[in-house]
Enzyme design. Structure first.
Site, PDB file in Angstrom:
ATOM      1  N   ASP A  64      35.387   7.248  19.107  1.00 31.30           N
ATOM      2  CA  ASP A  64      34.339   7.285  18.103  1.00 31.30           C
ATOM      3  C   ASP A  64      34.636   6.204  17.065  1.00 31.30           C
ATOM      4  OD1 ASP A  64      32.498   7.781  16.149  1.00 31.30           O
ATOM      5  OD2 ASP A  64      33.088   9.864  15.772  1.00 31.30           O
ATOM      6  N   TYR A 165      15.968   6.104  10.660  1.00 24.48           N
ATOM      7  CA  TYR A 165      16.329   5.001  11.546  1.00 24.48           C
ATOM      8  C   TYR A 165      15.871   3.670  10.952  1.00 24.48           C
ATOM      9  CZ  TYR A 165      16.664   2.257  15.874  1.00 24.48           C
ATOM     10  OH  TYR A 165      16.970   1.306  16.822  1.00 24.48           O
TER      11      TYR A 165
END
Length: 269
Positions: A64, A165
């Site tokens: 990650d 977004y």
């Protein structure tokens, strides 16, 4: 100037699927040494495992990248495997639709963390490594490296349901421009590629839920089709190569002309 990236060491994030996968494969085919990074270790192995074995042109790194230690370990993988890093392509993306009227939503923080901060921090760490390499080798002239951020035309086209977004993409584009100015004195170029009407992983998922959107996207794209991810990679290669040696701080749009259209089909007065 040459488009060649042969022998260059490139880190490509989000390399296990969609746009990142297409970029990583293209770079490998063009002779680059590629560190393929993704959180999905199983898929990384499935896509690149054979090339990563026996001192091949690929190294794999699964983690990650929102974690600082993971970023440091990714850079170490590139240095240990190939001795240096010349190119960084931040292609890892996350898309979460959200309700613009929901103040309790944490979608914005999630988008900023994954689509802005992870790539920005990795770019900063990679740039420091590029500078250290040059100092160690006594390189006083010539380019030290190139960074390319994969973005979206959502940064400048507002749509319902993708508020977070869009904000994250706009922030990423500004980070690209600001970092380009900050790193210019260090001979490191930073550019972005904004896509639309390209078959990304998020678009694939959306079309599975509503196949009718395909016709809407095609109708709203002047070139009249949805492009495969492979049509994005030549632009990324260009921005990574000596051919773009005087290009920095630019967001190059690859969208079949979609960003040019006014969605309201009446004359503007």
């Amino acid at each position: 100037m040459s488009l060649a990236i042969t022998g260059k060491t490139a880190i490509v994030t989000g390399a296990a699927s969609s746009l990142g996968l297409a970029i990583a494969r293209h770079f490998i085919d063009r002779g680059a040494l590629v560190v393929c990074s993704d959180i999905d270790e199983e898929r990384l192995e499935a896509e690149f495992g054979d090339l990563a074995r026996h001192d091949g042109p690929v190294r794999l790194f699964a983690a990650d990248l929102c974690e600082k230690l993971s970023m440091a370990n990714l850079l170490s993988t590139a240095i240990d495997g190939f001795g240096q890093v010349d190119i960084l392509v931040n292609a890892a993306r996350m898309f979460v639709p959200d309700d613009p009227l929901d103040p309790a939503s944490d979608a914005l923080m999630t988008m900023l963390r994954h689509n802005l901060m992870a790539g920005l921090k990795l770019s900063q760490m990679t740039a420091r490594r590029m500078i250290q390499q040059a100092e160690r080798e006594g390189r006083e002239h010539g380019e030290l490296g190139a960074i390319v951020n994969v973005s979206s035309v959502a940064a400048r086209r507002a749509q319902p349901g993708i508020l977070s977004y869009s904000i994250a993409c706009a922030a990423q584009d500004q980070a690209t421009r600001s970092l380009a100015v900050a790193l210019a004195a260090h001979r490191i170029r930073v550019n972005g590629v904004a896509f639309a009407s390209v078959m990304s992983g998020s678009l694939q998922g959306a079309l599975k839920e509503n196949e009718g959107w395909r016709d809407e996207i095609v109708a709203g794209t002047p070139l009249g089709r949805i492009a495969p991810p492979t049509e994005l990679v030549e632009t990324v290669q260009y921005l990574s190569s000596p051919a773009a040696s005087f290009v920095t701080g630019q967001i190059v749009t690859v969208d079949g002309g979609r960003d040019l259209l006014d969605p309201v089909r009446v004359p503007a007065y």
